[in-house]
Design an enzyme around this catalytic site. Sequence first.
Site, PDB file in Angstrom:
ATOM      1  N   GLY A  11      46.925  35.857  40.837  1.00 20.67           N
ATOM      2  CA  GLY A  11      45.714  35.847  41.647  1.00 20.67           C
ATOM      3  C   GLY A  11      44.707  36.858  41.130  1.00 20.67           C
ATOM      4  O   GLY A  11      45.070  37.969  40.765  1.00 20.67           O
ATOM      5  N   ARG A  72      48.376  29.932  36.795  1.00 26.79           N
ATOM      6  CA  ARG A  72      49.824  29.972  37.019  1.00 26.79           C
ATOM      7  C   ARG A  72      50.504  29.280  35.838  1.00 26.79           C
ATOM      8  O   ARG A  72      49.939  28.370  35.235  1.00 26.79           O
ATOM      9  CB  ARG A  72      50.190  29.246  38.319  1.00 26.79           C
ATOM     10  CG  ARG A  72      49.400  29.703  39.549  1.00 26.79           C
ATOM     11  CD  ARG A  72      49.756  31.094  39.981  1.00 26.79           C
ATOM     12  NE  ARG A  72      49.024  31.482  41.183  1.00 26.79           N
ATOM     13  CZ  ARG A  72      49.083  32.685  41.741  1.00 26.79           C
ATOM     14  NH1 ARG A  72      49.843  33.624  41.195  1.00 26.79           N
ATOM     15  NH2 ARG A  72      48.401  32.964  42.825  1.00 26.79           N
ATOM     16  N   ASP A 103      52.789  40.967  41.047  1.00 25.88           N
ATOM     17  CA  ASP A 103      54.240  40.915  40.898  1.00 25.88           C
ATOM     18  C   ASP A 103      54.691  39.896  39.853  1.00 25.88           C
ATOM     19  O   ASP A 103      55.500  40.203  38.974  1.00 25.88           O
ATOM     20  CB  ASP A 103      54.863  40.581  42.265  1.00 25.88           C
ATOM     21  CG  ASP A 103      56.377  40.532  42.210  1.00 25.88           C
ATOM     22  OD1 ASP A 103      57.004  41.603  42.136  1.00 25.88           O
ATOM     23  OD2 ASP A 103      56.940  39.422  42.230  1.00 25.88           O
ATOM     24  N   THR A 125      45.969  43.481  42.037  1.00 28.20           N
ATOM     25  CA  THR A 125      46.215  42.539  43.139  1.00 28.20           C
ATOM     26  C   THR A 125      45.648  43.119  44.420  1.00 28.20           C
ATOM     27  O   THR A 125      45.734  44.330  44.649  1.00 28.20           O
ATOM     28  CB  THR A 125      47.715  42.256  43.320  1.00 28.20           C
ATOM     29  OG1 THR A 125      47.912  41.550  44.561  1.00 28.20           O
ATOM     30  CG2 THR A 125      48.538  43.523  43.367  1.00 28.20           C
ATOM     31  N   ASP A 127      46.898  42.647  47.217  1.00 29.10           N
ATOM     32  CA  ASP A 127      48.015  42.812  48.162  1.00 29.10           C
ATOM     33  C   ASP A 127      48.536  44.245  48.237  1.00 29.10           C
ATOM     34  O   ASP A 127      49.225  44.602  49.203  1.00 29.10           O
ATOM     35  CB  ASP A 127      49.171  41.885  47.779  1.00 29.10           C
ATOM     36  CG  ASP A 127      48.758  40.427  47.741  1.00 29.10           C
ATOM     37  OD1 ASP A 127      47.801  40.069  48.453  1.00 29.10           O
ATOM     38  OD2 ASP A 127      49.375  39.645  46.999  1.00 29.10           O
ATOM     39  N   ASP A 129      50.960  45.600  46.648  1.00 30.11           N
ATOM     40  CA  ASP A 129      52.410  45.502  46.847  1.00 30.11           C
ATOM     41  C   ASP A 129      53.225  45.777  45.582  1.00 30.11           C
ATOM     42  O   ASP A 129      54.376  45.366  45.474  1.00 30.11           O
ATOM     43  CB  ASP A 129      52.773  44.105  47.380  1.00 30.11           C
ATOM     44  CG  ASP A 129      52.393  42.986  46.408  1.00 30.11           C
ATOM     45  OD1 ASP A 129      51.658  43.252  45.435  1.00 30.11           O
ATOM     46  OD2 ASP A 129      52.838  41.847  46.623  1.00 30.11           O
ATOM     47  N   ARG A 171      50.300  38.354  51.031  1.00 26.46           N
ATOM     48  CA  ARG A 171      51.637  37.814  50.716  1.00 26.46           C
ATOM     49  C   ARG A 171      52.662  38.373  51.691  1.00 26.46           C
ATOM     50  O   ARG A 171      52.516  38.239  52.887  1.00 26.46           O
ATOM     51  CB  ARG A 171      52.014  38.124  49.256  1.00 26.46           C
ATOM     52  CG  ARG A 171      51.265  37.303  48.246  1.00 26.46           C
ATOM     53  CD  ARG A 171      51.956  37.148  46.916  1.00 26.46           C
ATOM     54  NE  ARG A 171      52.824  38.244  46.553  1.00 26.46           N
ATOM     55  CZ  ARG A 171      53.978  38.077  45.912  1.00 26.46           C
ATOM     56  NH1 ARG A 171      54.391  36.866  45.590  1.00 26.46           N
ATOM     57  NH2 ARG A 171      54.716  39.106  45.576  1.00 26.46           N
TER      58      ARG A 171
END
Length: 319
Positions: A11, A72, A103, A125, A127, A129, A171
């Site tokens: 992303g 992707r 990730d 990202t 996120d 994370d 996510r």
Amino acid sequence: MKRIGVLTSGGDSPGMNAAVRAVVRQAIYQGIEVYGVYQGYNGLINGNIKKLELGSVGDIIHRGGTMLYTARCEEFKTKEGQQKGIEQLKKHGIEGLVVIGGDGSYRGAKALTELGYPCVGVPGTIDNDIPGTEYTIGFDTALNTVIDAIDKIRDTATSHERTFIVEVMGRNAGDLALWAGLAGGAETILIPEDNHDMEDIASRLKKGQERGKKHSIIIVAEGVMSGNEFAAKLKEATNLETRVSVLGHIQRGGSPTASDRVLASRLGSHAVDLLAEGRGGRAVGIEKNQLVDYDIIEALAKEHVLDLNMYKLSKELSI
């Protein structure tokens, strides 16, 4: 090391372009040639690789998204796909690779590292994370986008005396929901890292109504459930009519904040320094405002940890 590559994968996030710019210019400053790999690991397998010059990354530091594009790639999850990627890198004489992403991107860099190819992961990202760094590139910009939306939604929630549910990305991490909820004064925040109690949520809403509060904002992280799903459950428990706003991909776009531009510049430059020193298989990050780096295999073995003290504080301040 005389020639390196750089790619963005997964992303997109605001600040990726600033990181690409830093990689290219730091490398050239050190006398290293840089090649851009377009369309992530998919482009790597297909050999979509071009040399980048100083001018190639001019006027991109302020742009969201990624000039290298992203995609992707299921094939790259296989050993065959990874070998194809390495063959393309060798074909172009690229000795090391900077991978900017989240990730999944890190897992690709880890696979290449395990096959003996030097990679450095740069956390990009929204996120937030990625283990081994307090902040990821794009998180601050996405956070400010969400807060801006919450502020606008609160205006109409106040005018119509309604409860609004705002679904945010992240996510399986609750960072974006937690930080946005705390900064935006949300009455309730649902995150994947903590079980929510519908009775407690209903009780808090009722207490607010009893003291004259006529509107509320509830933030739901997508890793918990969708905003519409939660709205249905809340109506079943309280018979309360709500309105749902799903912010979606708007959170990934926009010009990166100053904080994200600086973070991206520092991390991208540090990644080049590591490769120049012959230190591949690393993941860069920021901790206590200091640049750090970890073994990428060890970094991915760790879990991202949310600050639950902040979550506790959000509940205390939203009484």
